[in-house]
Design a protein around this motif. Sequence first.
Motif, mmCIF file in Angstrom:
data_model
loop_
_atom_site.group_PDB
_atom_site.id
_atom_site.type_symbol
_atom_site.label_atom_id
_atom_site.label_comp_id
_atom_site.label_asym_id
_atom_site.label_seq_id
_atom_site.Cartn_x
_atom_site.Cartn_y
_atom_site.Cartn_z
ATOM 1 N N ALA A 25 0.825 -1.210 0.000
ATOM 2 C CA ALA A 25 0.000 0.000 0.000
ATOM 3 C C ALA A 25 0.857 1.256 0.000
ATOM 4 O O ALA A 25 0.500 2.270 -0.607
ATOM 5 C CB ALA A 25 -0.932 -0.008 1.209
ATOM 6 N N SER A 26 1.994 1.205 0.675
ATOM 7 C CA SER A 26 2.844 2.389 0.769
ATOM 8 C C SER A 26 3.603 2.660 -0.521
ATOM 9 O O SER A 26 4.035 3.789 -0.758
ATOM 10 C CB SER A 26 3.833 2.231 1.925
ATOM 11 O OG SER A 26 4.762 1.208 1.654
ATOM 12 N N ILE A 27 3.762 1.641 -1.370
ATOM 13 C CA ILE A 27 4.553 1.796 -2.591
ATOM 14 C C ILE A 27 3.683 1.958 -3.829
ATOM 15 O O ILE A 27 4.178 2.285 -4.912
ATOM 16 C CB ILE A 27 5.493 0.572 -2.760
ATOM 17 C CG1 ILE A 27 6.680 0.910 -3.653
ATOM 18 C CG2 ILE A 27 4.736 -0.633 -3.288
ATOM 19 C CD1 ILE A 27 7.632 1.896 -3.044
ATOM 20 N N CYS A 28 2.372 1.773 -3.708
ATOM 21 C CA CYS A 28 1.469 1.804 -4.863
ATOM 22 C C CYS A 28 1.344 3.231 -5.411
ATOM 23 O O CYS A 28 0.853 4.123 -4.705
ATOM 24 C CB CYS A 28 0.092 1.282 -4.458
ATOM 25 S SG CYS A 28 -1.118 1.285 -5.798
ATOM 26 N N PRO A 29 1.767 3.500 -6.652
ATOM 27 C CA PRO A 29 1.732 4.873 -7.199
ATOM 28 C C PRO A 29 0.346 5.511 -7.196
ATOM 29 O O PRO A 29 0.209 6.674 -6.801
ATOM 30 C CB PRO A 29 2.283 4.695 -8.619
ATOM 31 C CG PRO A 29 3.155 3.488 -8.536
ATOM 32 C CD PRO A 29 2.449 2.572 -7.576
ATOM 33 N N PRO A 30 -0.724 4.794 -7.600
ATOM 34 C CA PRO A 30 -2.044 5.441 -7.584
ATOM 35 C C PRO A 30 -2.789 5.281 -6.258
ATOM 36 O O PRO A 30 -3.976 5.621 -6.174
ATOM 37 C CB PRO A 30 -2.788 4.711 -8.706
ATOM 38 C CG PRO A 30 -2.225 3.341 -8.699
ATOM 39 C CD PRO A 30 -0.767 3.501 -8.323
ATOM 40 N N ASP A 31 -2.100 4.776 -5.216
ATOM 41 C CA ASP A 31 -2.744 4.554 -3.908
ATOM 42 C C ASP A 31 -4.009 3.712 -4.048
ATOM 43 O O ASP A 31 -5.048 4.000 -3.440
ATOM 44 C CB ASP A 31 -3.081 5.888 -3.230
ATOM 45 C CG ASP A 31 -1.838 6.672 -2.852
ATOM 46 O OD1 ASP A 31 -0.839 6.036 -2.463
ATOM 47 O OD2 ASP A 31 -1.859 7.912 -2.951
ATOM 48 N N VAL A 157 -1.576 -4.482 13.022
ATOM 49 C CA VAL A 157 -1.581 -3.094 12.576
ATOM 50 C C VAL A 157 -0.701 -2.982 11.340
ATOM 51 O O VAL A 157 0.413 -3.507 11.313
ATOM 52 C CB VAL A 157 -1.052 -2.138 13.667
ATOM 53 C CG1 VAL A 157 -0.944 -0.722 13.126
ATOM 54 C CG2 VAL A 157 -1.956 -2.160 14.888
ATOM 55 N N SER A 158 -1.194 -2.288 10.336
ATOM 56 C CA SER A 158 -0.399 -2.028 9.139
ATOM 57 C C SER A 158 0.293 -0.682 9.273
ATOM 58 O O SER A 158 -0.282 0.274 9.796
ATOM 59 C CB SER A 158 -1.299 -2.026 7.901
ATOM 60 O OG SER A 158 -0.607 -1.503 6.796
ATOM 61 N N LEU A 159 1.528 -0.616 8.820
ATOM 62 C CA LEU A 159 2.276 0.637 8.865
ATOM 63 C C LEU A 159 2.244 1.381 7.533
ATOM 64 O O LEU A 159 3.025 2.299 7.318
ATOM 65 C CB LEU A 159 3.736 0.361 9.248
ATOM 66 C CG LEU A 159 3.981 -0.152 10.666
ATOM 67 C CD1 LEU A 159 5.467 -0.352 10.899
ATOM 68 C CD2 LEU A 159 3.425 0.809 11.699
ATOM 69 N N ASP A 160 1.319 1.008 6.639
ATOM 70 C CA ASP A 160 1.362 1.595 5.301
ATOM 71 C C ASP A 160 1.175 3.102 5.306
ATOM 72 O O ASP A 160 1.812 3.823 4.534
ATOM 73 C CB ASP A 160 0.311 0.946 4.398
ATOM 74 C CG ASP A 160 -1.109 1.232 4.860
ATOM 75 O OD1 ASP A 160 -1.465 0.737 5.939
ATOM 76 O OD2 ASP A 160 -1.835 1.948 4.159
ATOM 77 N N ALA A 161 0.309 3.616 6.184
ATOM 78 C CA ALA A 161 0.076 5.061 6.216
ATOM 79 C C ALA A 161 1.344 5.812 6.596
ATOM 80 O O ALA A 161 1.606 6.919 6.115
ATOM 81 C CB ALA A 161 -1.042 5.385 7.204
#
Length: 419
Positions: A25-31, A157-161
């Motif tokens: 999620a953190s690397i996805c260009p279009p979020d 917990v995801s750290l993507d944000a």
Amino acid sequence: MRTSKAPHSFHDIDARVCTGCGACASICPPDAITAEGGRVFLQGECTKCGLCYRFCPGRQMDFDALSRTHLGAASRDPLLGYYRFLGVGHAKSEETRRRAASGGVVTAVLTRLLEEGQIKGALAVTMSEDRPWQSGASVLTTPQEVKGAAQSKYSLVSLDALLGIPRREEGPFAVVGLPCHVHGVRRLQRLGSFREKLPLVIGLFCGFNLRAAATHHLIDKLGFAEEEVARLEYRGGNWPGGFLVQTHDGRQGFIPKDQYSYVNLLHVPRRCLTCPDLTNELADISVGDTWLQEYSGGWSTVIGRSHRGVHILKQAALEGVVRIDEITRDDVLRSHAHLLAYKKQGYFVRQRWLRVPLNYKLQTPPIGKRHWLQQSLLLALILVLSNDLVGNFVQRLPLDWLARLASWGRKAAKHSIGV
């Protein structure tokens, strides 16, 4: 049919390998990818750039290669990973030590780094102020925020944000996370922005994590509704602490840690069963509880792995922020024998049965027939208890019965590993 040169997409990642770390999620260009509650899913259109597939740590992890890149040498220890220093420690501040899950070393070190301007903030897991039974990811930018985030949070917990922050803001930031989080960070640090702005990774030991249902169950076991909860701690009270709930009207409930660990058997996420990393082997500094009689009362096991990590620990000790005593490898193994058995040998047993398509490039250690049977029976128990019908029945049993179940689970995980 896919050709060898065809781009990969989010749909090519087998859901069974997902750890919920949020790296994709953190690397996805279009979020277009969202990570929430231990699940990762598309909320937009996949452009098939292939970045999520390339950086997914659940799909593939070469521990030796990543250890050489980030720690300066390949893993030399099949149980603990590469290390330069082994110790036990605690914060010199009694308040910090008392509020921590064990010794308060992480809180003390981060506070010092912030006060001295060595980091701009720390990315870590915290409890929600509005809904204190829920955990999430936060950026801690003041010593007060760091101290308020102390203690373990036993929840996915995801750290993507937070991992998107290095792309938007100047660092440097420290990251505090579980092995799955650190695996994601190390994979993402192949990109310059993540490597430069996340120069310090502090990893927490992890034997089991829990689905959110475990927290809901424990609140209910204490006789409270979630809306009544004003404060919740998984390691509240005197060390080793326990599940502590305080309500808005001043009532309090408490379950000692050793009595509520039965939820590990009922609510462990399926993917956690095939994680071989107990001591966070790719972090600069790894920290966990210490379970040694000679160091009782709240000490942290501390492993310095990278040159930077060891330097930070030594400076914190020299400045009187923490006390750290050097210990031996045998001491660490004695302290964590049953979880090392569960993670480092039991992983191969569970993976043989579950057959999750992983590529960790690990060599199978010698496993005797007794230990193979023991770990197989423990897996069978976990799978049976994870059935909704069985789990709901078991959770209605008296707390003292459930405490006995937890005790049996711990004994089933233990075996000799040469200590």
